[in-house]
Enzyme design. Structure first.
Site, PDB file in Angstrom:
ATOM      1  CG  ASP A  67      35.029  33.080  68.744  1.00  0.00           C
ATOM      2  OD1 ASP A  67      35.301  33.360  67.658  1.00  0.00           O
ATOM      3  OD2 ASP A  67      34.295  32.274  68.890  1.00  0.00           O
ATOM      4  CD  GLU A  68      35.036  28.458  70.775  1.00  0.00           C
ATOM      5  OE1 GLU A  68      34.753  28.113  71.852  1.00  0.00           O
ATOM      6  OE2 GLU A  68      34.439  28.351  69.697  1.00  0.00           O
ATOM      7  CB  CYS A  69      42.071  30.796  66.162  1.00  0.00           C
ATOM      8  SG  CYS A  69      43.219  30.285  64.931  1.00  0.00           S
TER       9      CYS A  69
END
Lengths: 683, 683
Positions: free
Chosen positions: A323-325
């Protein structure tokens, strides 16, 4: 679904009729009053009860194993705690008997979709618990414990026949040990609570920007440089896995990559995409550091790491985060940009998909199935990858349509301090997933509550998880038609008391944190305030104050439960008053509470300046008093049937809007109820 | 006394003046307001305070050892619990500093009379803790923890200089693990509490008629047949000894003989004086079975047993019990009677003295010093035997005069549910011992609180021991002149809160036990009743109801504290009203409480029949209401200055006498206060 055919075979042998009869349409006795959570699939009430007064003898028939014996010992100890009846020595009077009949073993490593059904038949002469394997026995023992109650004849369990099985095979709780480390005793207590409400997947979020939390023998600098010394040894991890297995709970580790991985890079900067050096992150949010997906050395590192960790964690599933890179380190690195051009990777999402594909193969090479957050779903994601959705049912439906299985976490983010009713209303099979074919729906495995730990420490995490997670556990276990919110809240109170009796002390911790704020002063008036305020919902807390990972979480916002029972009850009363269905008792209670809240400020204000932790509460306390005064005025008007001018009402509502704004990162839970009363003065 | 000369040498090097200055006659600041218990020997208040807001760095100077490092880690963890300030990672702001200076090691096995003195000097810039050895450091760290408080500037410790050392070298607590087994976690929590109040002897009562509670490898039938499976393994015992040593606490085992030993005889009937077979005793009291003092095989058995146990317990002292042997088995055994005639033993006491003499030699052979209850003191008892007195200072004085050392337990029987003030008033050096010469007084080593467990289980034992034992700890540590009861009670409340903050949950357990009694009903009105009733005092409980060792102790009498804080406070108010010194607040509080108590019965009665555990409380609740009504009537008369006829007053006092009688094995704590109010109406 999952083990239905196995269950059916087993049930046919034992149960005469109605095994799959669900509560919808059945007499509401069970739904309304049975003190069990999650509610069983099928209940038939009997007459009378089985006495526990002289103790309970637990006898095995058929298959047994050490895990079952430990389960019995735990059951006996818990029953003793819940009743105060000493488990030994043998009583001189006749003991009641619980016969446990287990058909056979469960899988050596607990598997997704294994049979968890059980039949519990209690008569005034004995109790019989039947299950195909130890998992069903574990579930049935929890039902028995919840049924045990004091009566005029001492402690009893009611005569009843329960045929029960879960709706979804994946009923999980994720604990974030990364942002704030959660010691093993916290993990154990979490597993105890999960067992009580029949959850079966412990998803252990073990690495984050703020900490790498598990011992690696292959790459020891991970924990040595990335954890501030706060990590689990492999020995502890093995103990936790055994502890979970004893409770019918699978343990799935998550190692978040390529983003949310700063703590890895403190010891191993070469697997990152930037220049380093890296430090453990002390703030919260989304940060730039990310693994370098373009170098073979990264995959060689991960191959050996995954080899080590898949050997440690026996479960068939392995979570790689994803997630959320934000891709900013990739964008800034010319070598990575060149790699993307050479490989036709048009954007960061494509690069991450390439990375995920590579890592998924490393996981598969060790015989494991990959789980990842929404972002790992890309056009060529292999079909066996399981998608955990934080974006919603739509992502799950997309995944299910193309053949990927999925679990829902959207709506189950218990760190956001939303009411239990809000989580309870979320169903994995609604919205986009409700439109799937029956076959596609089989890809929806269940859901997971997620306990992210930006604003949670070992001290208060119990009160963030419980009791609200029990509502999610019910959503995932009980028939879809189980939706009565009043019943849920009533039983949630019972579960919370039961967890306390078992030694889960989140309510006590909340009180102690409040007492700590005032030192040697009398905490009574602070407790009055505390009982009606709540932490801000969703992500608004981080907008109100700046937090670091070392910021003490010892303020009132950290001490109070996510949801105020009293404020919720007051809203209910206000609704009934406004709707004309209030009882005399409702009106008396509303007046008593509003008076208490109005007058509390005068008692509390003198104390507040004595403590740095309470000084900030002055406006909050004042606002509560003013809101309560408006409520009393509205209540007077309603009771005297006086008319209130539109202008006055408008002023009051405008005042309430201001009074309801967050103060000291807390919100006043009574303002909505007072607004309801004020609006009701319009006749 | 004891290590005074060592202390003096050490102190001279560090302290400029006034080390042995005691509080009597010093400004009352410390005695009245210092939130420390036991009160230190000497306190000088400074100006300002040291901030803990940014964390506290703990630094060693001079001697150190792993035990000190563990003490520091425990100190840091406790400070974190008490403040909510996270101990890691290093804070970005400047941390305050605590410097620990230890001159040298203590004895490898903690010894009676070792130096426990310390000097704690706190200024706004740093804190310095000095001691001759780790024992003094352990004591000083507890003082520091008690001083840490919330303030307008956050958590601080006040600037202060404390020079402290104990008055007596033997400050013990006896735990009876025989009658009800107390699991290791209960033992650990007990040791935690002892450390907090600077007690230094854990006397472990390990064998009784109702159970033999320790693994013997030499005579395994002792635990196999004599414990119902409830015993400590030797491994656990070693862990407890280490745990205690870490906290500066010696562990002295007691093996009670020749009486109170039925459980031994279940496995080894041949060491008994009767014919057997023997069963574990399920009742409480004094029983006939006793060891056979006339057979050499008894001493051969005990020799090997003492060899094993003295090797396991490193302390120099070894307790052989010796109390309450009624001699009836001896009287009934012709062979024993003949032995007595042959040896000129004129009565059972003489036979027991013969036995004690033989056993004492077996203990001495292993290099240990014998401790025994009063009865072991006989004309030819060796001078090194230590007498533990349950009969009073007179026994101790007799022992001291002939050169035996002694410890006082009379007056410290915390199982008898007496108020803390009563224990606090008992001094080892008063009455007969006060008349001893100074040299003889040196034989009085201190005292021990005794926690007998007829009416106590692992569940409620914490609430029987704490907080009252802290008052005994102060009696044994602080200067003899420390006698202000109001100050004691004020600080006892602070200690109790502090113990709760450290995770000793006896208050929570009490609440949970009360909640358990009403099941899913609202427990509020039961809690109102619970807050003013007390268990019967002394030995009257056994006269009210018959108990067996397996009788569930889950009634209200088992749940409530030994002493009701609220009833005590009400008595204080009633005294002030009667004495004409009451404040307006006193009168308002008295009226508010009396009204609450009077009206509570109407709320509580409807609930009581729903539970077998509460049904018995109907008369108690009614009596509380009636007593409160009488109190309100008296209060009205006093406030209106109305005259009350002698006849009315006589009727009220007669009613109160009846209302104060035990009901459901509970006594009503408000009756004495109401009596005071009624008597005050005589003008």
């Amino acid at each position: 679904m999952f083990s239905l055919s196995k269950l059916r075979r087993f049930a046919t042998a034992l149960v005469v009729t109605c095994v799959f009869f669900v509560l919808h349409g059945s007499p509401m006795y069970a739904q309304a009053t049975l003190p069990v959570m999650p509610l069983p699939a099928h209940v038939v009430q009997g007459a009378g009860s089985l006495s526990l007064h002289g103790g309970l003898q637990v006898v095995f028939e058929g298959y047994t194993e050490p895990r079952l014996e430990r389960a019995r010992d735990r059951f006996v100890a818990t029953l003793s705690r819940e009743t105060g009846i000493l488990p030994v020595p043998p009583q001189p009077v006749n003991q009641s008997k619980l016969i446990i009949k287990t058909a056979g073993p469960s899988a050596p490593v607990q598997q997704l979709g294994e049979d968890e059904s059980y039949r519990l038949e209690i008569t005034p002469t004995q109790a019989v618990l039947n299950a195909a394997n130890p998992l069903g026995i574990l579930r049935g023992l929890q039902t028995f414990l919840q049924l045990a109650k004091i009566s005029p004849n001492g402690f009893v369990v009611p005569a009843i026949t329960i045929d029960d099985q879960p709706r979804f095979p994946w009923r999980g709780l994720m604990l974030d040990s990364g942002r704030h480390f959660m010691p093993v005793d916290v993990v154990r207590q979490t597993l105890d609570g999960m067992e009580a409400v029949k959850m079966n997947v412990f998803h252990w979020h073990l690495s984050e920007d703020q900490g790498f939390r598990i011992e690696s023998k292959t790459f020891p600098l991970l924990q040595e440089k990335g954890s501030d010394g706060l990590f689990y040894t492999q020995e502890q991890v093995r103990e936790i896995i055994d502890y979970a297995r004893d409770r019918g709970i699978r343990v799935i580790p998550e190692f978040d990559m390529p983003g949310h991985a700063t703590a890895w890079f403190v010891g191993y900067p070469n697997i990152a995409s930037g220049n380093g050096p890296y430090q453990i992150e002390r703030e919260f949010g989304i940060f730039d550091p990310a693994m370098d997906p373009t170098r073979e050395s990264t995959y060689e590192f991960l191959d050996r790491f995954i080899e080590e960790m898949t050997a440690l964690f026996p479960d068939a599933y392995f979570h790689i985060g994803g997630d959320e890179c934000n891709g900013k380190e990739w964008d800034r690195n010319p070598r990575i940009q060149q790699f993307m051009r050479e490989h036709g990777l048009k954007d960061d999402a494509a690069l991450q998909a390439y990375f995920t594909g590579r890592v998924q193969k490393l996981v598969a090479k060790r015989g494991k199935i990959t789980v990842g957050w929404d972002e790992v779903l890309q056009p060529d994601t292999p079909k066996d990858v399981v998608i955990q959705s934080w974006r919603g049912q739509k992502s799950l439906a997309q995944a299910a349509e193309r053949g990927n299985r999925g679990i829902l976490s959207t709506g189950y983010y218990i760190d956001l301090n939303q009411p239990a009713s809000q989580h309870y209303a979320v169903d994995p099979l609604e919205g986009a997933t409700a439109k799937l074919t029956a076959d596609q729906q089989k890809n929806i495995l269940g859901g997971e509550a997620t306990m992210w730990s930006e604003y949670t420490t070992p001290e208060n995490v119990g009160g963030r998880i419980w009791p609200r997670t029990a509502a999610i556990a019910e959503r995932l276990w009980s028939p879809q038609e189980t939706k009565d919110v009043d019943s849920m809240y009533r039983r949630l109170g019972v579960v919370s008391e039961d967890l306390a009796q078992r030694g889960m002390l989140y309510r006590t911790t909340s009180e102690l944190m409040i007492e700590r704020m005032v030192g040697d002063e009398d905490p009574s008036s602070l407790k009055v305030l505390a009982s009606v305020v709540e932490p801000p919902k969703g992500y608004s807390r981080e907008e109100l104050t700046k937090y670091y990972s070392y910021t003490p979480l010892n303020h009132l916002v950290d001490a109070v439960p996510s949801e105020s029972d009293q404020a919720r009850q007051f809203r209910g009363i206000a609704d009934r008053i406004a709707g004309g269905t209030a009882t005399e008792n409702d009106r008396r209670q509303a007046r008593q509470w509003l008076t208490l809240w109005r007058d509390n400020d005068a008692l509390l204000q003198p104390l507040l300046p004595h403590s740095a932790l309470t000084a900030e509460l002055a406006p909050l306390s004042r606002n509560l008093s003013q809101a309560a005064a408006i409520g009393l005025s509205a209540l007077d008007s309603l009771e005297k049937r006086e008319s209130v001018s539109a202008a006055t009402r408008g002023d009051q509502l405008a005042s309430l809007k201001k009074l309801g704004a967050p103060q000291a990162t807390l919100i006043d839970g009574i303002v909505p109820g007072v607004e309801t009363l004020v609006r009701a003065t319009k006749r």
